[in-house]
Design an enzyme around this catalytic site. Structure first.
Site, short mmCIF file in Angstrom:
data_model
loop_
_atom_site.label_atom_id
_atom_site.label_comp_id
_atom_site.label_asym_id
_atom_site.label_seq_id
_atom_site.Cartn_x
_atom_site.Cartn_y
_atom_site.Cartn_z
N HIS A 109 0.84 -1.21 0.00
CA HIS A 109 0.00 0.00 0.00
C HIS A 109 0.87 1.26 0.00
O HIS A 109 0.59 2.22 -0.71
CB HIS A 109 -0.88 0.05 1.26
CG HIS A 109 -1.89 -1.05 1.38
ND1 HIS A 109 -2.00 -1.85 2.50
CD2 HIS A 109 -2.86 -1.47 0.53
CE1 HIS A 109 -2.99 -2.70 2.34
NE2 HIS A 109 -3.53 -2.50 1.14
N LYS A 160 -15.43 -8.31 4.02
CA LYS A 160 -14.32 -8.64 4.93
C LYS A 160 -14.70 -8.39 6.37
O LYS A 160 -15.51 -7.50 6.67
CB LYS A 160 -13.09 -7.80 4.57
CG LYS A 160 -12.45 -8.20 3.26
CD LYS A 160 -11.20 -7.39 3.00
CE LYS A 160 -10.57 -7.74 1.65
NZ LYS A 160 -9.52 -6.78 1.27
N ARG A 170 -2.08 -6.25 -8.11
CA ARG A 170 -0.95 -7.16 -7.95
C ARG A 170 -0.88 -8.17 -9.08
O ARG A 170 0.17 -8.52 -9.57
CB ARG A 170 -1.06 -7.91 -6.61
CG ARG A 170 -0.75 -7.07 -5.42
CD ARG A 170 -1.20 -7.72 -4.16
NE ARG A 170 -2.64 -7.92 -4.16
CZ ARG A 170 -3.35 -8.25 -3.10
NH1 ARG A 170 -2.76 -8.45 -1.95
NH2 ARG A 170 -4.65 -8.39 -3.19
N SER A 222 -2.64 -7.85 3.28
CA SER A 222 -2.89 -7.65 4.71
C SER A 222 -3.21 -8.98 5.39
O SER A 222 -2.78 -9.23 6.52
CB SER A 222 -4.05 -6.67 4.92
OG SER A 222 -3.74 -5.43 4.36
O1 PNS Z 1 -8.58 -3.05 0.31
P1 PNS Z 1 -9.88 -3.53 -0.30
O2 PNS Z 1 -10.63 -4.40 0.69
O3 PNS Z 1 -9.69 -4.18 -1.63
O4 PNS Z 1 -10.77 -2.22 -0.54
C1 PNS Z 1 -12.08 -2.32 -1.03
C2 PNS Z 1 -12.86 -1.01 -0.78
C3 PNS Z 1 -12.89 -0.71 0.71
C4 PNS Z 1 -12.15 0.13 -1.51
C5 PNS Z 1 -14.29 -1.19 -1.35
O5 PNS Z 1 -14.92 -2.27 -0.73
C6 PNS Z 1 -15.14 0.07 -1.23
O6 PNS Z 1 -15.04 0.95 -2.05
N1 PNS Z 1 -15.97 0.14 -0.16
C7 PNS Z 1 -16.80 1.28 0.10
C8 PNS Z 1 -18.26 0.94 -0.24
C9 PNS Z 1 -18.51 1.08 -1.71
O7 PNS Z 1 -18.38 2.12 -2.31
N2 PNS Z 1 -18.90 -0.05 -2.32
C10 PNS Z 1 -19.27 -0.08 -3.70
C11 PNS Z 1 -18.17 -0.54 -4.58
S1 PNS Z 1 -18.89 -1.45 -5.89
#
Ligand code: PNS
Length: 164
Positions: free
Chosen positions: A17, A41, A90, A128
């Site tokens: 990150h 998650k 990645r 993570s």
């Molecule tokens: O590190 P990650 O878990 O890949 O991040 C994913 C994250 C947190 C960026 C994604 O789940 C997100 O944008 N969550 C906020 C809610 C949202 O906007 N969801 C709609 C996306 S389709």
């Protein structure tokens, strides 16, 4: 001013990150590292803990800040006037999920672009969840997360194991 949001779970932040954040900070006037909720998650650190860990890691970048948001990413992006969402990729295995999210986000808020940044080769394997698996068994994680938070991550995650 060109603002980019680097969203993620950051549970916890890793060297992978940090690499994406550093390279994004060289391209934009301001970068917001956003701790966002991923409904799929079950995080180990609270959003506040993740923000504190990230704060310790970004001090050397003048144009990087951290925030957290419990809502749709695009609503936050709109609120801060960001023009880009930057995510690290990645491998191909990341792509399908990230591409789908990018398309949802584009539909919900066309004004912002999602940019995918290739992860540096030395970080290709980092995640993570991998870091947490190692810390859970008491092994230090200083090769995988910034040195300033390595002890804290290890202590916190190995405690979680001890509590169970
Ligand atoms: O590190 P990650 O878990 O890949 O991040 C994913 C994250 C947190 C960026 C994604 O789940 C997100 O944008 N969550 C906020 C809610 C949202 O906007 N969801 C709609 C996306 S389709």
């Amino acid at each position: 001013m060109r603002v980019a949001v680097v969203p993620g779970s950051f549970d916890p932040i890793t060297n992978g990150h940090m690499d994406i954040i550093e390279r994004t900070s060289a391209l934009f006037d301001r970068v917001v590292v956003l701790v966002a909720a991923n409904a799929e998650k079950n995080p180990s650190f609270t959003p506040e803990e993740r923000v504190l860990l990230i704060e310790k890691c970004i001090g050397k970048y003048d144009n990087v800040m951290v925030d957290c948001f419990d809502g749709l990413l695009v609503d936050y992006v709109k609120q801060v006037g960001a023009c880009a969402i930057v995510k690290g990729l990645r491998a191909m295995s990341d792509f399908e999920y990230e591409f789908q999210m990018a398309l949802y986000n584009k539909k919900l808020y066309p004004e912002a672009e999602t940019l995918f940044m290739t992860t540096s080769t030395e970080n290709l394997y980092l995640s993570s969840s991998g870091v947490k698996s190692i810390a859970r068994y008491g092994r230090e994680v200083s090769d995988f997360v910034p040195a300033v938070i390595a002890d804290q991550v290890l202590e916190r995650i190995s405690q979680v194991k001890g509590d169970k």
